[in-house]
Design a protein around this motif. Structure first.
Motif, PDB file in Angstrom:
ATOM      1  N   LEU A 110       0.831  -1.204   0.000  1.00  0.00           N
ATOM      2  CA  LEU A 110       0.000   0.000   0.000  1.00  0.00           C
ATOM      3  C   LEU A 110       0.865   1.254   0.000  1.00  0.00           C
ATOM      4  CD1 LEU A 110      -2.754   1.416   0.240  1.00  0.00           C
ATOM      5  CD2 LEU A 110      -2.579   1.150   2.720  1.00  0.00           C
ATOM      6  N   SER A 111       1.955   1.246   0.747  1.00  0.00           N
ATOM      7  CA  SER A 111       2.864   2.397   0.742  1.00  0.00           C
ATOM      8  C   SER A 111       3.456   2.612  -0.648  1.00  0.00           C
ATOM      9  CB  SER A 111       3.977   2.173   1.763  1.00  0.00           C
ATOM     10  OG  SER A 111       3.450   2.060   3.073  1.00  0.00           O
ATOM     11  N   ILE A 112       3.834   1.529  -1.300  1.00  0.00           N
ATOM     12  CA  ILE A 112       4.384   1.654  -2.655  1.00  0.00           C
ATOM     13  C   ILE A 112       3.325   2.193  -3.615  1.00  0.00           C
ATOM     14  CG2 ILE A 112       5.411   0.370  -4.561  1.00  0.00           C
ATOM     15  CD1 ILE A 112       6.516  -1.603  -2.498  1.00  0.00           C
ATOM     16  N   ALA A 113       2.090   1.715  -3.479  1.00  0.00           N
ATOM     17  CA  ALA A 113       1.013   2.197  -4.346  1.00  0.00           C
ATOM     18  C   ALA A 113       0.720   3.670  -4.091  1.00  0.00           C
ATOM     19  CB  ALA A 113      -0.241   1.356  -4.125  1.00  0.00           C
ATOM     20  N   ARG A 114       0.791   4.112  -2.847  1.00  0.00           N
ATOM     21  CA  ARG A 114       0.570   5.526  -2.545  1.00  0.00           C
ATOM     22  C   ARG A 114       1.606   6.409  -3.238  1.00  0.00           C
ATOM     23  NH1 ARG A 114      -4.483   6.202  -0.302  1.00  0.00           N
ATOM     24  NH2 ARG A 114      -4.684   5.261   1.765  1.00  0.00           N
ATOM     25  N   LEU A 115       2.854   6.007  -3.201  1.00  0.00           N
ATOM     26  CA  LEU A 115       3.903   6.808  -3.825  1.00  0.00           C
ATOM     27  C   LEU A 115       3.779   6.797  -5.347  1.00  0.00           C
ATOM     28  CD1 LEU A 115       6.881   5.766  -1.535  1.00  0.00           C
ATOM     29  CD2 LEU A 115       5.703   7.957  -1.569  1.00  0.00           C
ATOM     30  N   GLN A 116       3.376   5.678  -5.909  1.00  0.00           N
ATOM     31  CA  GLN A 116       3.187   5.639  -7.362  1.00  0.00           C
ATOM     32  C   GLN A 116       1.993   6.486  -7.788  1.00  0.00           C
ATOM     33  OE1 GLN A 116       2.821   1.515  -8.380  1.00  0.00           O
ATOM     34  NE2 GLN A 116       5.017   1.073  -8.144  1.00  0.00           N
ATOM     35  N   GLU A 117       0.987   6.555  -6.943  1.00  0.00           N
ATOM     36  CA  GLU A 117      -0.207   7.326  -7.275  1.00  0.00           C
ATOM     37  C   GLU A 117       0.047   8.826  -7.196  1.00  0.00           C
ATOM     38  OE1 GLU A 117      -4.807   7.805  -5.625  1.00  0.00           O
ATOM     39  OE2 GLU A 117      -3.282   6.715  -4.488  1.00  0.00           O
ATOM     40  N   ALA A 118       1.025   9.253  -6.376  1.00  0.00           N
ATOM     41  CA  ALA A 118       1.267  10.686  -6.195  1.00  0.00           C
ATOM     42  C   ALA A 118       1.659  11.363  -7.500  1.00  0.00           C
ATOM     43  CB  ALA A 118       2.350  10.901  -5.142  1.00  0.00           C
ATOM     44  N   ALA A 119       2.330  10.638  -8.397  1.00  0.00           N
ATOM     45  CA  ALA A 119       2.746  11.240  -9.664  1.00  0.00           C
ATOM     46  C   ALA A 119       1.582  11.453 -10.616  1.00  0.00           C
ATOM     47  CB  ALA A 119       3.808  10.368 -10.330  1.00  0.00           C
ATOM     48  N   THR A 120       0.465  10.780 -10.393  1.00  0.00           N
ATOM     49  CA  THR A 120      -0.678  10.907 -11.284  1.00  0.00           C
ATOM     50  C   THR A 120      -1.730  11.885 -10.772  1.00  0.00           C
ATOM     51  OG1 THR A 120      -1.812   9.048 -10.204  1.00  0.00           O
ATOM     52  CG2 THR A 120      -0.329   8.522 -12.033  1.00  0.00           C
ATOM     53  N   VAL A 121      -1.475  12.533  -9.638  1.00  0.00           N
ATOM     54  CA  VAL A 121      -2.445  13.485  -9.099  1.00  0.00           C
ATOM     55  C   VAL A 121      -2.505  14.704 -10.004  1.00  0.00           C
ATOM     56  CG1 VAL A 121      -2.999  14.957  -7.139  1.00  0.00           C
ATOM     57  CG2 VAL A 121      -2.045  12.687  -6.761  1.00  0.00           C
TER      58      VAL A 121
END
Length: 664
Positions: free
Chosen positions: A235-246
């Motif tokens: 989940l932490s890895i997914a959160r960081l990957q999602e930050a670039a798509t905000v």
């Protein structure tokens, strides 16, 4: 005239006078009956119920007509004798009355037969009455039971009918087979992560809770603690990957920024390292929300661990983020010198941005500069320790002082001062009776009463600043809130350093809000979300010693709101991606199990200590990596020169990051 004497009961005897009239012409063998005579049989007339009966007559017995006569009572002791011995037929009586001149006494045999007959008749009558009473009562009961039975049958039939109709309706919508509450793995992952992130319980507690709810949820087996750890890490890895798509929504006042305020902070030492965290908060937070920023409103951008952080190392991480995500609207930080040095380094390289000082740290620094040199400050702290030692092991333990941290003491010193003020109010002036609770309390106070002047001044300044913080944290810094705070600080003397310092900070940041166009909306000026993030993460440390590398992996999981899409992304992350992030993480608990039971393996700790600490930065995998980061400036002319230089030197695109930084 003939007389018939009859003894009925042996006590009362009646005499009948029978007159035999001459024969009447008519039917031979018939008897002419007086109209006054009844037609009842003679032997059916009760002799005691009628004292003046009518003359009896009957065609069946062959009686001649007789006249009605009175019945006279005969003495009890008189017992006449009757010559006729056989009263079997009344025809004998008719032949005996041929000569009407002589009296004849008849004994009808009632002396033995009539009393027994009357007793039997009475018994039959009473039995019949009892039977009628029982039959009536039984009929009433049977009638009620019969009605109740009919009613119950009708209701039963109605219930059966409705039950059949309900089953028919349910059968039309019932699935072919029953499915468990969580038929998909993504739902199990979502519930597991919600227990950890939302309920904030440990990994083992999450596994135990799911084990208890396994049957209701339709789970064949609850996930073990290690499975929960793996899902939280992904989940932490997914959160960081999602930050670039905000999506970025730049402010009109600063179109070259990404529209976010970056909150930067460094934690205290956790084991052998310190955490550096960078969170993104929407600059227009108070436009969307009417509350202070929290963990649900921020997004993780970077989490890195190092033995010590300097201005250069912090600037390196920030430059890598700027190259990937763009320049922020402002940097919100505390008063640490490392973060200030990093902001200066970014400005020197043309990547600088506005700097905002956290309100809580500013208030703590104002109180520190004002009271750290106060002559009663050291006495106050010593007296609080003396009171704590004497009250904790007594009946007055509830009055012990609250626990405060020695690091960043002035952040929470107002709680200790408030406690001291309330405690001194329990000791009014005057003598105390020996052995009383007041005498014991005064014996434990020590030198605390001598610090009343310090307590009063500090509480006055601290309460004023706390009141201002409540307004600014909830509504942000704007023209309206600044006017409210100016009215609040008027309670302090105009020459107070605390008042002048707070007003200077407020005026400085209000100009920044006006520059960004947020002076009417509200500018976020609190770093409480990142402070809360550090506090929550430290609660989930594994082992007696907190490990910064292990905690860094869990930190991004607490940021943002958890949704079903997050659980889906967790399942999409492969084991290889997780091992790439966690492969170099050395747990202190694991090292303890490997080294402590094995003498002679101490050098192994120093060999493993050479590994690189965890560094998780937001960004996409498909992005060019280079040590060169093009400069973005606020001015159009500077931006035009930078773009021209980039074309001449044939540099790579602007959104590049340093290769030395590992990304998730």
């Amino acid at each position: 005239m003939a007389f018939i004497v009859v003894e009925m009961t042996g006590a009362i005897v009646f005499m009948l006078k029978l007159a035999i009239p001459p024969p009447v012409k008519g039917h031979e063998g018939g008897i002419t009956t007086n109209p006054l005579l009844t037609t009842a049989r003679f032997d059916q007339r009760h002799p005691l119920t009628s004292t003046e009966p009518t003359m009896l007559a009957s065609n069946r017995f062959g009686f001649h007509p007789v006249i009605r006569q009175r019945l006279s009572s005969i003495r009890r002791d008189f017992e006449p004798q009757v010559d006729i011995q056989t009263p079997a037929s009344l025809s004998c009586m008719a032949s005996a009355f041929k000569s009407s001149a002589e009296p004849v006494a008849l004994d009808l045999g009632c002396k033995q037969r009539i009393p027994a007959t009357m007793r039997r008749a009475y018994q039959v009558n009473q039995s019949r009455q009892r039977w009628k009473h029982k039959a009536t009562s039984r009929a009433d009961d049977n009638r009620y039971l019969r009605k109740e039975l009919e009613r119950l049958k009708r209701e039963r039939d109605a219930y059966k009918k409705r039950a059949k109709q309900a089953e028919a309706q349910l059968g039309a919508h019932r699935p072919a087979s029953l499915v468990p509450a969580m038929d998909r793995k993504v739902e199990l992952v979502h519930v597991t992560l919600d227990l950890f992130v939302g309920a904030r319980i440990s990994f083992r507690a999450v596994s135990r809770v799911l084990g208890v709810l396994a049957a209701p949820l339709g789970l064949a087996k609850a996930p073990c603690p290690q499975t929960v750890i793996n899902w939280v890490t992904r989940l932490s890895i997914a959160r960081l990957q999602e930050a670039a798509t905000v999506p970025k929504i730049p402010l009109s006042a600063d179109p070259f920024a990404n529209g976010f305020i970056w909150i930067v902070d460094i934690s205290i030492a956790l084991g052998s390292g310190k955490l550096l965290a960078v969170l993104a908060l929407d600059a227009r937070h108070y436009h969307w929300h009417a509350s202070a920023p929290g963990l649900d409103h921020v997004r993780p951008l970077a989490v890195a661990v190092a033995e010590s952080w300097t201005g250069d190392s912090v600037a390196t991480v920030l430059k890598a983020l700027i190259g990937t995500l763009g320049r922020p609207v402002a940097l919100l930080k505390d008063g640490g010198c490392e973060l200030a040095k990093a902001a200066d380094d970014l400005g020197a390289e043309g990547l600088g941005t506005r700097c905002l000082d956290d309100l809580s740290h500013v208030a703590a620094n104002l109180l520190k500069h004002q009271y750290v040199e106060h002559p009663q400050f050291a006495t106050f702290l010593s007296a609080c320790g003396h009171v704590s030692q004497h009250l904790k092991q007594s009946a007055l333990a509830c009055l012990a002082p609250p626990k405060t941290s020695t690091k960043a003491r002035f952040m929470n010193l107002h709680r200790l001062v408030k406690w001291a003020d309330q405690l001194l109010q329990h000791s009014p002036p005057g003598a105390a009776r020996a052995g009383s609770a007041l005498a014991k309390l005064r014996g434990a106070l020590g030198r605390l009463p001598s610090c009343k002047s310090f307590i009063g001044l500090f509480q006055r300044d601290a309460e004023t600043l706390l009141h201002c913080q409540e307004v600014l944290k909830v509504k942000g810094l704007s023209q309206q809130t600044s006017e409210q705070c100016h009215q609040i600080v008027e309670a302090l003397p105009p020459s107070s350093p605390v008042r002048r310092g707070f007003e200077a900070w407020m005026n400085k940041h209000l100009s920044v809000a006006s520059e960004l166009g947020l002076d009417t909306l509200g500018l976020p000026i609190s770093s409480d979300p990142i402070e809360s993030l550090f506090g929550v993460t430290k609660q989930h440390s594994q082992g007696p010693i907190k490990d910064a590398d292990r905690l860094a992996v869990y930190l991004p999981a607490f940021c943002g709101k958890l949704s079903q899409d997050d659980a889906t992304r967790v399942l999409e992350i492969s084991v290889a991606q997780q091992q790439e992030v966690m492969g170099s993480v050395s747990s202190l608990s694991k090292q303890r199990r490997q080294v402590l039971p094995n003498p002679g393996s101490l050098e192994r700790l120093f060999e493993e200590d050479r590994h690189h600490h965890v560094a998780l930065l937001a960004g996409s995998k498909n992005r060019s990596k280079s040590a060169t980061i093009s400069t973005l400036s606020n001015g159009y002319e500077v931006l035009q020169r930078a773009c021209s230089a980039a074309v001449v030197d044939a540099t790579i695109p602007l959104n590049s990051i340093a290769p030395a930084t590992s990304t998730a």
